[in-house]
Design a protein around this motif. Sequence first.
Motif, PDB file in Angstrom:
ATOM      1  N   GLU A 225      71.414  11.935  62.067  1.00 29.82           N
ATOM      2  CA  GLU A 225      71.519  13.356  62.369  1.00 29.82           C
ATOM      3  C   GLU A 225      71.562  13.570  63.878  1.00 29.82           C
ATOM      4  O   GLU A 225      71.147  12.720  64.665  1.00 29.82           O
ATOM      5  CB  GLU A 225      70.361  14.132  61.756  1.00 29.82           C
ATOM      6  N   THR A 238      71.255  21.628  63.378  1.00 30.93           N
ATOM      7  CA  THR A 238      71.041  20.209  63.104  1.00 30.93           C
ATOM      8  C   THR A 238      72.059  19.744  62.075  1.00 30.93           C
ATOM      9  O   THR A 238      72.181  20.342  60.994  1.00 30.93           O
ATOM     10  CB  THR A 238      69.618  19.952  62.578  1.00 30.93           C
ATOM     11  N   PRO A 240      72.863  17.021  59.485  1.00 36.41           N
ATOM     12  CA  PRO A 240      72.217  15.924  58.751  1.00 36.41           C
ATOM     13  C   PRO A 240      73.122  14.708  58.625  1.00 36.41           C
ATOM     14  O   PRO A 240      74.342  14.800  58.828  1.00 36.41           O
ATOM     15  CB  PRO A 240      71.938  16.552  57.375  1.00 36.41           C
ATOM     16  N   LYS A 242      74.441  13.089  56.126  1.00 41.43           N
ATOM     17  CA  LYS A 242      75.514  13.094  55.132  1.00 41.43           C
ATOM     18  C   LYS A 242      76.265  14.415  55.066  1.00 41.43           C
ATOM     19  O   LYS A 242      76.915  14.728  54.065  1.00 41.43           O
ATOM     20  CB  LYS A 242      74.947  12.753  53.755  1.00 41.43           C
ATOM     21  N   THR A 248      78.333  22.055  58.454  1.00 39.89           N
ATOM     22  CA  THR A 248      77.109  22.596  59.051  1.00 39.89           C
ATOM     23  C   THR A 248      77.353  23.949  59.708  1.00 39.89           C
ATOM     24  O   THR A 248      76.593  24.900  59.504  1.00 39.89           O
ATOM     25  CB  THR A 248      76.540  21.606  60.080  1.00 39.89           C
TER      26      THR A 248
END
Length: 311
Positions: A225, A238, A240, A242, A248
């Motif tokens: 991340e 943030t 992640p 995956k 995002t």
Amino acid sequence: MTELELVVSQREFVADGVLSLTLRHPLGLRLPAWEPGAHVDLLLGPELERQYSLCSDPADRAAWRIAVLREPDGRGGSACVHDALDVGGTVRVRGPRNRFRLEPFPRYRFVAGGIGITPILPMLAAAETAGAEWSLLYGGRTRASMAFTGELARYGERVTLAPQDETGPLDLAPVLAGVRDDTLVYCCGPGPLLDAVAARCPAGRLRVERFRAAATARRAQAAAEFEVVLARSGRTLTVPPKVSVLDTVRAAGVEVLYSCTEGTCGTCETDVLEGTPDHRDSVLGEEARAAGDTMMICVSRCRGTRLVLDL
């Protein structure tokens, strides 16, 4: 970016499973200018957008031509084009966009496989007009599966047709043996062909366009991340391990243009203001990757812990 509702004025099968469509403005207006190597996005339905290379004459501003191979095991785009776009029907089109430009050079070696002939076709005419020295090696499964062979006939011996059932696998050695500092190689086609050409081509001499994501793009989800700062609002998100940057920022309510989600079309290219991108796309060349000024946020990630993007 320009979006137009265009009319299908002509349908023609130009090879086994390859449908050519001519698109025009419903009011007869001139279409946006483009250069060899450009593609357009066909907005075929909700969550169904596909990119197709323009393969007509850039000087003809009255019409655009694309050619689409029906892919029985595809994701539905080619089937929609073949089955739903009839003469007189309309389709929403975005673009054109060009990440495969023909750079001015004295000599070219063109290599095309299957439907990869589409972006190459207008390049040949441009190279001819410029007085450059060039040749084309064009391979396919069978002669009947190879589109636009009739149009290519006018170039005579500069074009080598190599149907696999007649000549076997493409013999790249004679084509690439003569690549010099004054030569660029342009290649479009299946991934294995592009990889084979890349393995034999001198550094900096090759320009490619992929219809499928490279292995690096397919591995884009496997990473740690990191943070993305949206420069226009100052928000920090943030990303992640995956989840892509694209997913995002969209989940955070940020509207961004995107299409393929595989790092092949260039639609989601975003300026990088700080940080070092981990490029996993199949679009950017070596110099652009090294500069790190932009990234394809659908697959690329961060080499550190923080990126500042112009979003």
